[in-house]
Design an enzyme around this catalytic site. Structure first.
Site, short mmCIF file in Angstrom:
data_model
loop_
_atom_site.label_atom_id
_atom_site.label_comp_id
_atom_site.label_asym_id
_atom_site.label_seq_id
_atom_site.Cartn_x
_atom_site.Cartn_y
_atom_site.Cartn_z
N LYS A 182 0.88 -1.18 0.00
CA LYS A 182 0.00 0.00 0.00
C LYS A 182 0.91 1.22 0.00
O LYS A 182 1.43 1.63 1.03
CB LYS A 182 -0.89 -0.02 1.25
CG LYS A 182 -2.26 0.61 1.07
CD LYS A 182 -2.27 2.09 0.87
CE LYS A 182 -2.01 2.91 2.10
NZ LYS A 182 -1.74 4.34 1.76
N GLU A 257 8.71 0.84 11.58
CA GLU A 257 9.80 1.82 11.56
C GLU A 257 9.14 3.19 11.60
O GLU A 257 8.49 3.60 10.64
CB GLU A 257 10.66 1.64 10.32
CG GLU A 257 12.04 2.24 10.50
CD GLU A 257 12.19 3.60 9.85
OE1 GLU A 257 11.89 4.60 10.54
OE2 GLU A 257 12.59 3.64 8.68
N CYS A 291 13.13 10.04 8.30
CA CYS A 291 12.82 9.56 9.65
C CYS A 291 14.04 9.65 10.56
O CYS A 291 13.90 9.83 11.76
CB CYS A 291 12.26 8.15 9.60
SG CYS A 291 13.26 7.04 8.64
N GLU A 389 8.42 15.22 16.23
CA GLU A 389 9.01 15.06 14.90
C GLU A 389 8.34 16.05 13.95
O GLU A 389 7.13 16.05 13.80
CB GLU A 389 8.81 13.63 14.41
CG GLU A 389 9.50 13.40 13.08
CD GLU A 389 9.37 11.97 12.57
OE1 GLU A 389 8.25 11.43 12.59
OE2 GLU A 389 10.39 11.40 12.14
#
Ligand code: ADP
Ligand code: MG
Length: 493
Positions: A182, A257, A291, A389
């Site tokens: 996806k 992750e 990330c 973040e």
């Protein structure tokens, strides 16, 4: 936009059981070029019924299709052919990745080269999955078989679209799994183009399926489906938590992750030029949409003022521009949503800290989701810009007094994906390495990533590892086989 361009949109359906398949609802969503804000494609928006179809195909391919008896050698060969196809089409794929994500073309080219390398690596590893013989004390032979985990649902983010697809597909195929990928709704195009070569390289129908759609619908349906054995996810921590909760109902294997707020630590004795470069590269590569971005720059107090100044001077040279321009070092953010999100952190940062450079939309761009590379300094590690973040070109610079302070601040975060430390003192370097709670630690560099070495986080950056043999491991079950060699009856009853 002229009306004629509207008819030129490429449209993409789902790729299920080896065929381009219309979605049940017929609804499509637009995909943009973030540098022009123009629609460049229309993509199927999938729902439960489409996911059902994909699971059926992946299940059948795993349970009874030719893939189930394809040897490890042949799976490896297919992976090598996928790598070759990527290399043959690398210019076109890099351009498409660049247009869809807004990342500089030079970076997109590196990404596509890494995609090919990833398929090659796992092509080689497919024949190196070994079991063991277990020294049980019985008159018996105990050994282990390593078997594929089954149907893998793979949900990927928009920052490195085809590379994240490769990190997930390559080890899964090496292990013998079947896949339902996806892609992120913002950036599905390269993965979809890639599907066009699956039949040619010999992938049987149903082995790799691609479902387009939004996370909340297509993604969530994939996670909830009882026919899916494992979910591999890369994305935000918030969605990671939703996935774990939903996957609990069917006790799926899950690897995650997630985000980070990675510290990049600079000591006085580090190489000066390399440090300034490394601080900027660590946080501004790929527009900071990384990330593992080194978004918390920890600098020893003795060099702190000069460090902020040198970073600022050098950051002025970062060339923002059209993603396809080879001189461009920073493109637009991926989407309006991300632009708004990062913009709100820029406003927050102006209240929480001091601005060394940036903080606004660059004036020279009429269109496109561009933001200036921004450096906040005198940031306290308790500030929201130091804790949350941001996933954009935003650096927070934090001073520290002693080595112990650096370690304490570095570890004072919910995340634990990556970290870096810069010093010429190897004793100090390794002391810090051992003290950092992070899955990846660089010394005198930040960001280099190789398929041979593991990737993944501590703490709320997720669990499980990708890349290397660790990545393959996540797609394998372990079956213990006990063969009795004692021909006498048990004689128990
Ligand atoms: P971002 O906040 O940058 O959009 P996300 O974590 O939301 O990052 O997205 C990463 C991937 O997860 C995308 O492919 C997205 O479609 C998918 N996703 C988002 N929400 C869900 C959900 N509730 N269930 C499953 N997948 C999701
Ligand atoms: Mg999202």
């Amino acid at each position: 936009m002229s009306s004629s361009t509207k008819t030129e949109f490429q449209t993409y359906d789902n790729f299920i059981n080896g065929e381009w398949t219309k979605n049940a609802s017929g609804e499509m969503f637009p995909v943009y070029d973030p540098s022009t804000e123009e629609v460049i494609a229309q993509v199927a928006s999938s729902n439960q019924a489409d996911v059902e179809k994909a699971v059926k195909a992946a299940r059948a391919a795993f349970d009874s299709g030719p893939w189930a008896t394809t040897s490890a050698q042949d799976r490896g060969r297919i992976l090598f052919k996928l790598a070759e196809k990527i290399r043959q089409n690398s210019a076109r794929l890099a351009e498409l990745e660049c247009r869809n994500t807004g990342k500089p073309i030079v970076e997109a080219e590196y990404d596509i080269a890494d995609v090919a390398t990833c398929f090659e690596y796992y092509g080689g590893l497919a024949t190196k999955v070994l079991g063991s013989v277990n020294p049980v004390p019985a008159n018996a032979l105990s050994f282990t078989l390593r078997e594929p985990v089954g149907v893998a649902g793979q949900i990927i983010p928009w920052n490195y679209p085809l590379l994240m697809a490769a990190w997930k597909l390559a080890p899964a195929l090496a292990a013998g799994c079947t896949c339902i990928l996806k892609p992120a709704e913002q950036t599905p195009l390269t993965a979809l183009e890639f599907a066009n070569c699956f039949a040619e390289v010999g992938l049987p129908p149903g082995v790799v399926n691609i479902i387009n759609g939004l996370g909340e619908t297509a993604g969530a349906a994939l996670v909830a489906h009882p026919g899916v054995d494992k979910i591999a996810f890369t994305g935000s921590a918030a969605v990671g938590k939703l996935i774990v909760k939903s996957a609990a109902d069917t006790l799926k294997r899950v690897t995650l992750e997630l985000g980070g707020k990675s510290p990049n630590i600079f000591f006085t004795d580090a190489d000066w030029e390399a440090s300034i470069d490394g601080a900027l590269f660590g946080v501004f590569i790929n527009q900071g949409e990384v990330c593992s971005a080194g978004s918390r720059i920890l600098v020893e107090k003795k060099i702190y003022p000069q460090f902020v100044e040198a970073m600022t001077e050098k950051a002025k040279r970062i060339k923002l521009g059209a993603p396809l321009d080879r001189e461009t070092k920073m493109g637009p953010l991926v989407s309006k949503e991300q632009y708004d999100r990062v913009s709100s952190y820029l406003e927050l940062g102006k209240k929480e800290a001091k601005v060394a450079i940036g903080g606004n939309r660059p004036r020279e761009f009429g269109k496109g989701f561009y933001l200036e590379p921004t450096i906040f300094y005198d940031v306290d590690n308790t500030a929201r810009i130091a804790r949350e973040e941001i996933f954009g070109p935003v650096a927070t610079v934090i001073p520290f007094e002693a080595e112990s302070d650096a370690i304490r601040i570095a570890n004072d975060t919910l995340y634990g994906l990556a970290a870096a430390v810069w010093t010429r003192d190897i004793y100090k370097a390794f002391r810090v390495v051992k003290s950092l709670r992070a899955g990846i630690v660089w010394v005198n560099h930040m960001q280099p990533t190789y398929v041979e070495a593991p990737w993944g986080g501590y703490k709320q950056s997720g669990f499980g590892r990708e890349l290397g043999p660790w990545g393959l491991e996540e797609y394998l079950e372990t079956k213990q086989v006990f063969v009795n060699l004692d021909e006498a009856p048990i004689n128990w009853y």
